[in-house]
Write a protein that holds these residues in place. Structure first.
Motif, short mmCIF file in Angstrom:
data_model
loop_
_atom_site.label_atom_id
_atom_site.label_comp_id
_atom_site.label_asym_id
_atom_site.label_seq_id
_atom_site.Cartn_x
_atom_site.Cartn_y
_atom_site.Cartn_z
N GLU A 265 52.06 29.99 39.53
CA GLU A 265 51.15 28.91 39.90
C GLU A 265 50.56 29.15 41.29
O GLU A 265 49.42 28.85 41.58
N TRP A 266 51.35 29.75 42.18
CA TRP A 266 50.94 29.98 43.56
C TRP A 266 50.02 31.18 43.72
O TRP A 266 49.20 31.23 44.62
N SER A 267 50.09 32.17 42.82
CA SER A 267 49.43 33.46 43.06
C SER A 267 47.93 33.46 42.81
O SER A 267 47.26 34.38 43.25
N HIS A 268 47.39 32.49 42.10
CA HIS A 268 45.94 32.43 41.84
C HIS A 268 45.43 33.75 41.26
O HIS A 268 44.57 34.40 41.81
N THR A 269 45.97 34.16 40.14
CA THR A 269 45.65 35.46 39.55
C THR A 269 44.18 35.65 39.25
O THR A 269 43.72 36.77 39.18
N GLY A 270 43.41 34.60 39.08
CA GLY A 270 42.00 34.75 38.76
C GLY A 270 41.12 35.11 39.95
O GLY A 270 39.94 35.30 39.79
N GLN A 271 41.69 35.25 41.14
CA GLN A 271 40.89 35.48 42.33
C GLN A 271 40.73 36.95 42.70
O GLN A 271 40.27 37.26 43.77
N GLY A 272 41.10 37.85 41.84
CA GLY A 272 40.93 39.27 42.15
C GLY A 272 42.22 39.91 42.60
O GLY A 272 43.23 39.26 42.81
N LEU A 273 42.17 41.23 42.76
CA LEU A 273 43.38 41.99 43.04
C LEU A 273 43.44 42.52 44.47
O LEU A 273 44.33 43.29 44.79
N MET A 274 42.49 42.17 45.32
CA MET A 274 42.53 42.60 46.72
C MET A 274 42.96 41.41 47.57
O MET A 274 42.35 40.35 47.50
#
Length: 77
Positions: A53-62
């Motif tokens: 929930e904290w990682s915000h995976t939809g915001q990119g990998l950089m």
């Protein structure tokens, strides 16, 4: 740590977020280290990012990450 080095998350870094295995997550340092106040960070391009929930995976990998949260796998030449 410097640009081009390969890093991974230190064991236990994501345990508070119910992510226990980050062994297959590898990143390449794109920029840094740079100081953010009293915290040293590096800008990392990850092959994937832990899903929580904290990682915000939809915001990119950089991402800028704290140097103390990652460990060196391989140094660039």
């Amino acid at each position: 740590m410097k640009t081009g080095d390969l890093v991974t998350w230190k064991p236990g870094t994501w345990s508070n977020f119910n992510v226990t295995d980050t062994s297959d997550i590898v990143g390449t340092i794109i920029e840094g280290p740079s100081m953010f106040g009293f915290i040293e960070r590096v800008y990392v391009l990850w092959n994937k990012y832990p899903g929580s929930e904290w990682s915000h995976t939809g915001q990119g990998l950089m991402r800028w990450v704290d140097v103390m949260d990652v460990e060196l796998i391989n140094e660039s030449r």
